[in-house]
Design an enzyme around this catalytic site. Structure first.
Site, mmCIF file in Angstrom:
data_model
loop_
_atom_site.group_PDB
_atom_site.id
_atom_site.type_symbol
_atom_site.label_atom_id
_atom_site.label_comp_id
_atom_site.label_asym_id
_atom_site.label_seq_id
_atom_site.Cartn_x
_atom_site.Cartn_y
_atom_site.Cartn_z
ATOM 1 N N LYS A 269 -1.790 4.285 -11.657
ATOM 2 C CA LYS A 269 -1.656 5.441 -10.769
ATOM 3 C C LYS A 269 -0.716 6.486 -11.344
ATOM 4 C CE LYS A 269 -2.798 3.700 -6.212
ATOM 5 N NZ LYS A 269 -2.379 3.456 -4.844
ATOM 6 N N SER B 173 -0.184 11.247 2.158
ATOM 7 C CA SER B 173 0.732 11.763 1.133
ATOM 8 C C SER B 173 0.026 12.779 0.236
ATOM 9 C CB SER B 173 1.270 10.616 0.271
ATOM 10 O OG SER B 173 1.950 9.681 1.062
ATOM 11 N N HIS C 26 3.963 6.938 7.886
ATOM 12 C CA HIS C 26 4.534 5.676 7.387
ATOM 13 C C HIS C 26 5.723 5.245 8.250
ATOM 14 C CE1 HIS C 26 3.086 7.225 3.220
ATOM 15 N NE2 HIS C 26 2.327 6.171 3.495
ATOM 16 N N ARG D 110 -5.752 4.764 9.419
ATOM 17 C CA ARG D 110 -5.794 6.064 10.081
ATOM 18 C C ARG D 110 -7.150 6.339 10.685
ATOM 19 N NH1 ARG D 110 -3.286 8.585 4.755
ATOM 20 N NH2 ARG D 110 -4.662 6.935 4.056
HETATM 21 P P1 ADP Z 1 -1.435 3.221 -1.011
HETATM 22 O O1 ADP Z 1 -1.457 3.975 -2.316
HETATM 23 O O2 ADP Z 1 -1.141 1.762 -1.172
HETATM 24 O O3 ADP Z 1 -2.618 3.466 -0.097
HETATM 25 P P2 ADP Z 1 0.129 4.868 0.801
HETATM 26 O O4 ADP Z 1 1.575 5.217 0.656
HETATM 27 O O5 ADP Z 1 -0.856 5.989 0.744
HETATM 28 O O6 ADP Z 1 -0.125 3.757 -0.279
HETATM 29 O O7 ADP Z 1 -0.090 4.097 2.182
HETATM 30 C C1 ADP Z 1 0.555 2.889 2.455
HETATM 31 C C2 ADP Z 1 -0.045 2.311 3.729
HETATM 32 O O8 ADP Z 1 0.272 3.172 4.825
HETATM 33 C C3 ADP Z 1 -1.560 2.212 3.702
HETATM 34 O O9 ADP Z 1 -1.956 1.074 4.420
HETATM 35 C C4 ADP Z 1 -2.004 3.463 4.407
HETATM 36 O O10 ADP Z 1 -3.277 3.310 5.011
HETATM 37 C C5 ADP Z 1 -0.912 3.597 5.438
HETATM 38 N N1 ADP Z 1 -0.734 4.975 5.872
HETATM 39 C C6 ADP Z 1 -0.678 6.084 5.114
HETATM 40 N N2 ADP Z 1 -0.511 7.192 5.883
HETATM 41 C C7 ADP Z 1 -0.487 6.750 7.169
HETATM 42 C C8 ADP Z 1 -0.383 7.386 8.444
HETATM 43 N N3 ADP Z 1 -0.320 8.699 8.555
HETATM 44 N N4 ADP Z 1 -0.383 6.612 9.553
HETATM 45 C C9 ADP Z 1 -0.492 5.271 9.436
HETATM 46 N N5 ADP Z 1 -0.635 4.602 8.283
HETATM 47 C C10 ADP Z 1 -0.621 5.329 7.157
#
Ligand code: ADP
Length: 168
Positions: free
Chosen positions: A41, A134, A17, A96
């Site tokens: 969630k 995450s 992130h 990703r």
């Molecule tokens: P959500 O529950 O909305 O998917 P996340 O916190 O899991 O929230 O992810 C937020 C955004 O960041 C999403 O678009 C996700 O694809 C992206 N994301 C999560 N992990 C990574 C990563 N390692 N590299 C790039 N983008 C990521």
């Protein structure tokens, strides 16, 4: 002025992130990291905890410290409406792998349906963070695995407290 929002759960925030946020900063005048809070969630960290953690990482991570145009917001409503409320024309999501694609495409379409004034842009992850999620970070933390290089120190600490009862 160009303003983008980067919404997500950030439960917790990872270096994947943070890398997206760092790369967005020079592209837009303003970048707002938006912490979503969906009643559907089950979060490991509540909204306040996630907000604190993102703030701490933005303040203390060496690669993030000079990003003057990045702020944080909370959102408990529809992301596309929230974007318009704060006058952001762009929603950024990270991608990703192919496995993210269908979900992100459906979400972008749904957001367009909610509010056609707001566009979704996709930013690809750097390969070294392509496997960082995450959910997986929490799984590894709960089993005491090594997460250095994947999440900041402040996140490591709270993950240890929350998922391992104080152990790191
Ligand atoms: P959500 O529950 O909305 O998917 P996340 O916190 O899991 O929230 O992810 C937020 C955004 O960041 C999403 O678009 C996700 O694809 C992206 N994301 C999560 N992990 C990574 C990563 N390692 N590299 C790039 N983008 C990521």
């Amino acid at each position: 002025m160009s303003k983008a929002i980067y919404p997500g759960s950030f439960d917790p925030i990872t270096f994947g992130h943070l890398d997206i946020i760092r790369r967005l900063s020079p592209i837009f005048d303003e970048v707002v990291v938006v912490l979503a809070n969906s009643r559907r969630k089950n979060y490991t960290f509540n909204l306040d905890e996630r907000f604190e953690l993102v703030g701490e990482c933005l303040r203390t991570e060496p690669s993030m410290r000079n990003l003057k145009n990045v702020s944080i917001a909370r959102c408990e409503s529809l992301i596309a409406d929230f974007a318009q409320e704060i006058d952001a024309k762009v929603i950024v999501r990270g991608l990703r792998a192919v496995s993210d694609f269908e979900y992100e495409m459906a979400m972008a379409e749904m957001n367009r349906n909610v509010n056609s004034e707001v566009e979704t842009l996709i930013m690809f992850t750097r390969p070294e963070y392509g496997f960082v999620a995450s959910s997986m970070v929490k799984e590894v933390a709960s089993l005491g695995g090594d997460l250095s290089g994947l999440v900041p120190e402040s996140v490591l600490k709270v993950l240890g407290q929350r998922l391992r009862g104080g152990e790191k």
